[in-house]
Motif scaffolding. Structure first.
Motif, short mmCIF file in Angstrom:
data_model
loop_
_atom_site.label_atom_id
_atom_site.label_comp_id
_atom_site.label_asym_id
_atom_site.label_seq_id
_atom_site.Cartn_x
_atom_site.Cartn_y
_atom_site.Cartn_z
N LEU A 103 11.18 -0.42 -0.59
CA LEU A 103 11.88 -1.64 -0.98
C LEU A 103 11.64 -2.76 0.03
N GLN A 104 11.62 -2.39 1.31
CA GLN A 104 11.41 -3.38 2.36
C GLN A 104 10.01 -4.00 2.26
N VAL A 105 9.02 -3.17 1.95
CA VAL A 105 7.65 -3.68 1.75
C VAL A 105 7.62 -4.66 0.57
N ALA A 106 8.31 -4.28 -0.51
CA ALA A 106 8.35 -5.16 -1.69
C ALA A 106 9.01 -6.49 -1.35
N ILE A 107 10.06 -6.45 -0.53
CA ILE A 107 10.78 -7.67 -0.16
C ILE A 107 9.93 -8.56 0.75
N GLU A 108 9.32 -7.94 1.77
CA GLU A 108 8.62 -8.72 2.79
C GLU A 108 7.23 -9.18 2.35
N GLU A 109 6.54 -8.34 1.59
CA GLU A 109 5.13 -8.63 1.30
C GLU A 109 4.85 -9.10 -0.13
N GLY A 138 16.41 -15.93 -3.77
CA GLY A 138 17.18 -15.00 -4.59
C GLY A 138 16.52 -13.64 -4.69
N VAL A 139 16.78 -12.94 -5.80
CA VAL A 139 16.25 -11.58 -5.95
C VAL A 139 15.57 -11.36 -7.30
N ARG A 140 15.23 -12.42 -8.02
CA ARG A 140 14.63 -12.25 -9.35
C ARG A 140 13.26 -11.59 -9.27
N ASN A 141 12.41 -12.09 -8.37
CA ASN A 141 11.07 -11.50 -8.24
C ASN A 141 11.15 -10.07 -7.72
N LEU A 142 12.11 -9.82 -6.87
CA LEU A 142 12.30 -8.44 -6.37
C LEU A 142 12.65 -7.51 -7.53
N GLU A 143 13.50 -7.99 -8.43
CA GLU A 143 13.85 -7.19 -9.61
C GLU A 143 12.61 -6.92 -10.46
N ARG A 144 11.74 -7.91 -10.58
CA ARG A 144 10.51 -7.71 -11.36
C ARG A 144 9.60 -6.68 -10.71
N GLU A 145 9.52 -6.70 -9.38
CA GLU A 145 8.68 -5.73 -8.67
C GLU A 145 9.22 -4.31 -8.84
N ILE A 146 10.54 -4.16 -8.78
CA ILE A 146 11.15 -2.84 -8.99
C ILE A 146 10.91 -2.38 -10.43
N ALA A 147 11.01 -3.33 -11.38
CA ALA A 147 10.73 -2.98 -12.79
C ALA A 147 9.28 -2.53 -12.96
N ALA A 148 8.35 -3.17 -12.23
CA ALA A 148 6.94 -2.78 -12.31
C ALA A 148 6.74 -1.35 -11.80
N LEU A 149 7.43 -1.01 -10.71
CA LEU A 149 7.36 0.37 -10.19
C LEU A 149 7.88 1.37 -11.20
N CYS A 150 9.01 1.00 -11.84
CA CYS A 150 9.61 1.89 -12.84
C CYS A 150 8.68 2.09 -14.04
N ARG A 151 7.99 1.03 -14.43
CA ARG A 151 7.05 1.16 -15.56
C ARG A 151 5.90 2.09 -15.23
N ARG A 208 18.25 -8.07 5.06
CA ARG A 208 19.20 -6.94 4.98
C ARG A 208 20.01 -7.01 3.69
N GLU A 209 20.44 -8.23 3.32
CA GLU A 209 21.23 -8.39 2.09
C GLU A 209 20.40 -8.05 0.85
N LYS A 210 19.14 -8.47 0.84
CA LYS A 210 18.27 -8.13 -0.30
C LYS A 210 18.07 -6.63 -0.42
N LEU A 211 17.94 -5.96 0.73
CA LEU A 211 17.76 -4.51 0.72
C LEU A 211 18.98 -3.82 0.13
N GLU A 212 20.17 -4.28 0.53
CA GLU A 212 21.42 -3.71 0.00
C GLU A 212 21.57 -3.98 -1.49
N THR A 269 7.51 -10.52 -2.32
CA THR A 269 8.44 -11.56 -2.82
C THR A 269 8.77 -12.51 -1.67
N ARG A 270 8.64 -13.78 -1.94
CA ARG A 270 9.05 -14.82 -0.99
C ARG A 270 9.99 -15.75 -1.74
N GLU A 271 11.26 -15.48 -1.67
CA GLU A 271 12.21 -16.25 -2.47
C GLU A 271 13.59 -16.18 -1.83
#
Length: 293
Positions: A251-257, A263-276, A219-223, A259-261
């Motif tokens: 976002l929830q799919v990106a978090i659960e499937e 913190g939130v660094r890998n999550l940020e990279r996944e969001i950046a990949a979507l933006c690209r 929940r915190e990662k999603l927020e 990124t396994r961490e």
């Protein structure tokens, strides 16, 4: 040669901010607002920072003391990517101070901290004094990053040199080997970060107040993704919310499937990949084919 050595030494002395300092903003409401803007949750850490500011404000108003309260050297300990370094930036912004960061990872030479004596060719002050000179003020928020990764070898133990730096009883007359004059480190607010406490020597650990940052829940990662990471990445890639409608479910799919961490660094990279991907699609759509003559 002697002339050059003396001139460099005097220029270094004159370049130091002996009397220049930042005026502290000790407004508790402002500090709370800044911390809430920059970080989600972390209530215990925010409360400790506000306590520090409140004590400092009362000492200044009632006792006329401007030095830091004793025992105020914080050490943020937690896994990578939970926001330890960004917390230091937020503290500096809340207090209206300069923020400087020194990475201690891989430092093995005591002279890196205390400087070289002027008898050595090419001698320089230690990184503590050099970093303060670059900051331009004598009371910055000074982050000692990765303090758990200090090394030691035949050239000395840098963690022993840090004992004086982080001791409020001694650091008001810190003596760099190069300068060979007392420098007052008492106005500096030191913050250390580490991933583990196991490799920090006990005498050094004893001088710091440890604050544990645990990993984030789903929940915190999603927020965090919704409030901070997604708007930041949209801005970085010159996109608007209308260009990329990334839902909470995505976002929830990106978090659960993906990124396994903790913190939130890998999550940020996944969001950046979507933006690209979105940026490529928009750029391809708006490109006009070049005409050949």
């Amino acid at each position: 040669q002697e002339y050059g050595v003396i001139r460099t030494y005097l220029e270094t002395l004159l370049a130091l901010p002996w009397k220049k300092h930042s005026d502290d903003q000790l407004d508790i409401a402002h500090a709370q607002r800044v911390l809430d803007e920059d970080h989600y949750d972390l209530e215990r850490i925010k409360a400790r920072i506000l306590e520090y500011l409140a004590v400092r404000a009362l000492r200044q108003q009632r006792l006329g003391l401007t030095a830091n309260p004793r025992g105020a050297i914080l050490c943020f300990v937690g896994p990578p990517g939970v926001g330890k370094t960004s917390l230091g930036r937020s503290i500096a912004r809340a207090m209206g101070r300069e923020f400087i960061r020194l990475s201690l990872g891989g430092v093995r030479d005591e002279a890196e901290i205390r400087g070289h004596r002027r008898t050595y060719i090419g001698a320089l002050p230690g990184t503590i004094i050099q970093t303060i000179r670059r900051a331009g003020v004598n009371n910055p928020v000074f982050m000692l990053d990765e303090i758990d990764k200090l090394g030691a070898d035949f050239r000395g133990d840098p963690s022993s040199a840090l004992l004086e730096v982080l001791d409020p009883e001694q650091n008001n007359s810190f003596r760099d080997h190069y300068l060979d004059v007392a420098w007052d480190l008492a106005p500096v607010m030191f913050i250390a970060t580490a991933n583990t406490l196991q490799t920090i020597p006990p005498p050094l650990l004893d001088r710091m107040e440890v604050i544990q940052l645990s990993g984030y829940t789903l929940r915190e990662k999603l927020e965090i993704a919704r409030r901070y990471l997604l708007p930041e990445q949209l801005h970085e890639h010159a996109l608007t919310p209308a260009d990329a409608d990334i839902t909470d479910a995505a976002l929830q799919v990106a978090i659960e499937e993906y990124t396994r961490e903790a913190g939130v660094r890998n999550l940020e990279r996944e969001i950046a990949a979507l933006c690209r991907k979105v940026a490529v699609e928009i750029a391809s759509r708006t490109e006009t084919p070049s005409s050949t003559s």
